[in-house]
Design a protein around this motif. Structure first.
Motif: not given
Length: 330
Positions: A7-14, A263-270, A274-282
């Motif tokens: 996954e080429a995530g935002i701020g983090e690749a995994r 680095d728990p802050v960086a972990t939670d931000a990523a 990731r959750q936001a990219e997959r959020a359903v809705g308008t």
């Protein structure tokens, strides 16, 4: 058949190497972690080093990070221009950070950024599947969130017992705990510890605390279990009478345990992105988290722009001090 999910995530690749539905290797690469191993960079000598310590150079990289270089002559002038190759990334530790390590580049070498995570997993020769936010969340299906939770908690159950894991400045400590026959628990723990070391890419010095085994034959059986389960190269001591074994593995970059726990802050931000990219809705996409997590995202306006472009929704960041962990996006 084993395959890499990337996954080429935002701020983090995994990336996760998945075999028979299980994550056997997990890797993340964060934006801003510094130059990668294999990077060839211009540098300027800052300190020639004394008392056996390596010289210190400033790298031509955003933020001008430092690196230690062992083989620079003590007669080299401060400020001298050099070309170096990064051999180990900078490491974050409790109470202190270690600069990257580098060596003088080979004659004729050309400046390069070094292979990124996508290039490294492709180089293994195993098939790579690029997973996008609009696809089925195959990383989650393989247990990505559960994996991150185990890393955070330092608790890794296995049949008959569990591993307790912590990262210290000196080494990674793995304690094997279980009920029943000590040799049975120790051998199962050896296999679980080897799998953990591979899964989280743990390098450097590792100490494993096995259940105490009174007889030499039992300790030799545990030694053999580690040798059979842990991929080479590595060096180790034999299990001593107190149940301790030390393992040394090559270390080029921080392990997943260090990245997540230190680095728990960086972990939670990523995780929130990731959750936001997959959020359903308008309509407006609202990301809610504690102050430190929102502050990290706000410090990178390009992350917000990328999220808006990928989702087609305006993004709103909300601080809620009562929210724990990564927060939520909706």
């Amino acid at each position: 058949m084993a395959e890499w999910l990337y996954e080429a995530g935002i701020g983090e690749a995994r990336a996760a190497l998945v075999d028979d539905g299980e994550i056997v290797e997990a890797r993340i690469e964060r934006e801003g972690e510094g130059p990668r191993p294999g990077a060839i960079l211009a540098a300027r000598l800052v300190d020639v080093g004394r008392g056996g310590k390596g010289a210190l150079v400033a790298l031509d990289w955003p933020g001008t990070p430092h690196a230690t270089v062992a083989e620079i002559s003590s007669t080299t002038a401060i400020g001298a221009a050099l070309l170096v190759e990064v051999t180990r990334m900078a490491l974050r530790e409790r109470g202190r950070d270690k600069p990257a390590r580098a060596r003088l580049a080979e004659p004729g070498a050309v400046a390069a950024a070094g292979p990124d995570l996508r290039a490294r997993i492709a180089a293994t020769g195993i098939a790579v599947v690029d997973v996008r936010p609009t696809d089925t969340d195959r990383l989650e299906q393989a247990g990505w969130s559960e994996l991150i939770d185990c890393v955070r908690e330092g608790h890794w159950p296995f049949t008959g017992g569990a591993l307790w894991v912590d990262a210290t400045p000196a080494m990674v400590l793995i304690d094997i705990d279980g009920e029943g026959d000590a040799l049975t628990v120790a051998k199962a723990g050896a296999r679980a510890a080897a799998a953990l070391i591979r899964r989280c890419d743990i390098g450097g010095s590792i100490a494993i605390d096995f259940p105490s085994l009174p007889d030499r034959a039992g300790r030799h059986a545990v030694d053999a279990a580690v040798d059979a389960a842990l991929s080479t190269p590595f060096e180790r001591t034999a299990v001593n009478g107190f149940g301790l074994m030390q393992i040394i593995r090559r270390r080029e970059r921080p392990s997943l345990i260090e990245q997540v726990r230190l680095d728990p802050v960086a972990t939670d931000a990523a995780l929130l992105l990731r959750q936001a990219e997959r959020a359903v809705g308008t309509g407006v996409l609202t990301l809610t988290a504690r102050d430190a997590v929102i502050a990290r995202i706000m410090a990178h306006p390009d992350w917000v722009e990328t999220l808006q472009a990928r989702t087609g929704r305006a993004v709103k960041l909300v601080v809620d001090p009562t929210v724990k962990g990564a927060g939520h996006a909706q």
